[in-house]
Design a protein around this motif. Structure first.
Motif, mmCIF file in Angstrom:
data_model
loop_
_atom_site.group_PDB
_atom_site.id
_atom_site.type_symbol
_atom_site.label_atom_id
_atom_site.label_comp_id
_atom_site.label_asym_id
_atom_site.label_seq_id
_atom_site.Cartn_x
_atom_site.Cartn_y
_atom_site.Cartn_z
ATOM 1 N N PHE A 23 0.834 -1.200 0.000
ATOM 2 C CA PHE A 23 0.000 0.000 0.000
ATOM 3 C C PHE A 23 0.871 1.252 0.000
ATOM 4 N N THR A 24 0.439 2.262 -0.748
ATOM 5 C CA THR A 24 1.107 3.550 -0.651
ATOM 6 C C THR A 24 0.797 4.151 0.722
ATOM 7 N N GLU A 25 1.534 5.147 1.106
ATOM 8 C CA GLU A 25 1.335 5.746 2.429
ATOM 9 C C GLU A 25 -0.083 6.291 2.582
ATOM 10 N N ARG A 26 -0.606 6.911 1.534
ATOM 11 C CA ARG A 26 -1.957 7.478 1.594
ATOM 12 C C ARG A 26 -3.003 6.375 1.713
ATOM 13 N N ASN A 27 -2.833 5.291 0.945
ATOM 14 C CA ASN A 27 -3.782 4.185 1.027
ATOM 15 C C ASN A 27 -3.701 3.460 2.364
ATOM 16 N N LEU A 28 -2.497 3.367 2.928
ATOM 17 C CA LEU A 28 -2.334 2.692 4.212
ATOM 18 C C LEU A 28 -3.066 3.440 5.324
ATOM 19 N N VAL A 29 -3.036 4.763 5.268
ATOM 20 C CA VAL A 29 -3.767 5.571 6.250
ATOM 21 C C VAL A 29 -5.269 5.287 6.149
ATOM 22 N N LYS A 30 -5.778 5.189 4.914
ATOM 23 C CA LYS A 30 -7.198 4.895 4.713
ATOM 24 C C LYS A 30 -7.555 3.503 5.243
ATOM 25 N N ILE A 31 -6.694 2.529 4.966
ATOM 26 C CA ILE A 31 -6.944 1.157 5.416
ATOM 27 C C ILE A 31 -7.052 1.105 6.937
ATOM 28 N N LYS A 32 -6.099 1.715 7.624
ATOM 29 C CA LYS A 32 -6.103 1.674 9.088
ATOM 30 C C LYS A 32 -7.317 2.410 9.654
ATOM 31 N N LYS A 33 -7.737 3.461 8.971
ATOM 32 C CA LYS A 33 -8.904 4.212 9.435
ATOM 33 C C LYS A 33 -10.174 3.382 9.279
ATOM 34 N N MET A 34 -10.326 2.672 8.158
ATOM 35 C CA MET A 34 -11.570 1.929 7.936
ATOM 36 C C MET A 34 -11.667 0.679 8.810
ATOM 37 N N ILE A 35 -10.537 0.019 9.124
ATOM 38 C CA ILE A 35 -10.638 -1.212 9.916
ATOM 39 C C ILE A 35 -10.725 -0.936 11.412
#
Length: 451
Positions: free
Chosen positions: A129-141
């Motif tokens: 995951f890119t850094e921006r996508n990783l932030v989104k992933i952690k936020k949604m889970i």
């Protein structure tokens, strides 16, 4: 091709040696294909099948019987398809495999899928995951309830991504229950249920029972029908965090698929938390890759999709002792959509057209599959050819720049490369696809994977 001594060696040893060799070469699948000479053994490495060995016809049945025996399949049944599993330790290596047999006109074809979920134990950061996508992933889970869908084709790494998320959330205070068909990986601290449709233990029936087991998090292996989709969505709005997978290409098509499964709009809009879409592309070998100038067509794509002028990119340079054909391993190309109120309202609006929904989804700071893939090309992780092969490129480029011709022009630095040149055209007709000589025909009118 590897030659095995069928005359002097036991079939059991030969089967073990084929499996051990496949594991050592990072193969994901072993194919035993019946042919006139016997069985052709092929290994899928980094997504590509390659010939490994030939099993003489005199030993074909014995080898198939041995595989079926160790995978707990019926060795007397060769007419009907069967599924089995192998969990064993061979030469000190713990193996977890799924086995499938299918009767063909030349005999039984057997495929062994080698399961490797070592990535899931390495954490979310290891998934590409890119850094921006990783932030989104952690936020949604981290939300307490809702449904998160991981989408992609078969073999695109969906299970690895889902298991990694579960590992991240697997804590003492959390009750996690999964319902799968089959259970892909045993995870300590998680309650896993195997579906068995022959005795009526379906996804729907298990899910209804799971809700009475006081779960915090539920994993549904795959949403395949309307009943499962509806129960999953209803479970997510009653205080549970639900994970599941769907066979769709991207965020937009996932929303449409759920609506097609008769999930009520108001329920889907309330329940949906996020969508993670992914594909797999082969990674460049870091030991032998080389720089080359971008072609005219590549310059246009980078400019239109990323807004960047790109003069050169990394590409394969033959192969070395560390790789095969210049590639080693695979990387996930991802698209992550975190649902916000505006998208919820759009999903709940029956008058919302597909075009307007698409425009809304892809103006939410979403990195599309194509953008993510091209970004990884710029980082030297994969090649433009891999992205071209796996992700559809928008034909709006054709309309803007005219017809692309498949010329045989060579670059100075790369006389063997085929280069796509742009030829201005006054013809308003837009061609449907552009296919280099060394690439499959994958550029289509489907604009789902593009901004």
């Amino acid at each position: 091709m590897v030659e095995y001594d069928f005359k002097n060696d036991e079939i059991a040893n030969i089967v073990n040696n084929i499996i051990i060799y496949a594991v050592s070469k990072r193969a994901s699948d072993i194919h035993f294909d019946p042919c006139e000479q016997g069985l052709k053994v092929r290994l899928r490495i980094d997504g590509v099948l390659q010939d490994h060995a030939i099993v003489p016809i005199a030993y074909q049945k014995n080898l198939a019987t041995r595989i079926k025996l160790i995978s707990n399949m019926n060795i007397t049944e060769s007419r009907l398809p069967q599924d089995g599993a192998i969990k064993d330790t061979i030469n000190g290596i713990d193996l977890d495999m799924r086995v499938s047999s299918l009767n063909t006109n030349l005999g039984e074809k057997i495929v062994i899928r080698i399961l490797d979920y070592s990535k899931s134990a390495e954490g979310l950061e290891s998934l590409g995951f890119t850094e921006r996508n990783l932030v989104k992933i952690k936020k949604m889970i981290e939300v307490p309830n809702g449904i998160i869908l991981v989408t992609g084709a078969t073999g695109s790494g969906k299970s690895t991504t889902v298991y990694t998320m579960l590992q991240y959330l697997n804590r003492e205070e959390t009750n996690i229950i999964t319902v799968e068909d089959p259970i892909e990986m045993n995870i300590e601290g998680i309650n896993q249920v195997q579906v068995n449709s022959e005795i009526g233990l379906t996804f729907g029936r298990v899910l209804r029972s799971i809700l009475r087991q006081d779960p915090n998090i539920i994993l549904i292996g795959e949403i395949r029908d309307s009943e499962t989709a509806q129960i999953a969505v209803r479970a997510s709005i009653t205080g549970h965090l639900v994970f599941s997978t769907v066979h769709t290409n991207n965020s937009l098509s996932t929303i449409e698929r759920m609506l097609d499964m008769n999930v009520e709009r108001y329920l889907l809009s309330s329940a949906l938390t996020g969508i993670v879409s992914q594909k797999l592309a082969r990674k460049l070998c870091p030991h032998c890759r080389k720089k080359r100038p971008t072609t005219s067509y590549e310059k246009v794509v980078f400019k239109e999709i990323l807004g960047k002028d790109v003069a050169e990119i990394d590409d394969v340079n033959g192969h070395c002792d560390n790789c095969r054909n210049g590639y080693y391993g695979r990387i996930a190309i991802q698209e992550v959509l975190l649902i916000d109120e505006e998208i919820r309202n759009a999903i709940n609006d029956p008058t919302m057209s597909r075009e307007k929904l698409r425009e809304l989804v892809y103006t939410r700071d979403v990195t599309t599959l194509l953008q993510d893939g091209l970004g990884k090309v710029l980082d030297g992780i994969t090649t433009f050819e891999e992205i071209y092969k796996n992700i559809a490129i928008d034909n709006d480029l054709d309309e803007k720049y005219g017809e692309y011709s498949n010329s045989n022009t060579k670059t100075d630095d790369n006389p063997e490369d085929t280069v796509l040149e742009i030829t201005p055209s006054s013809d308003a007709e837009v061609i449907d696809s552009i296919t280099p000589d060394n690439s499959p025909d994958i550029i289509t009118n489907d604009i789902e994977d593009v901004i």
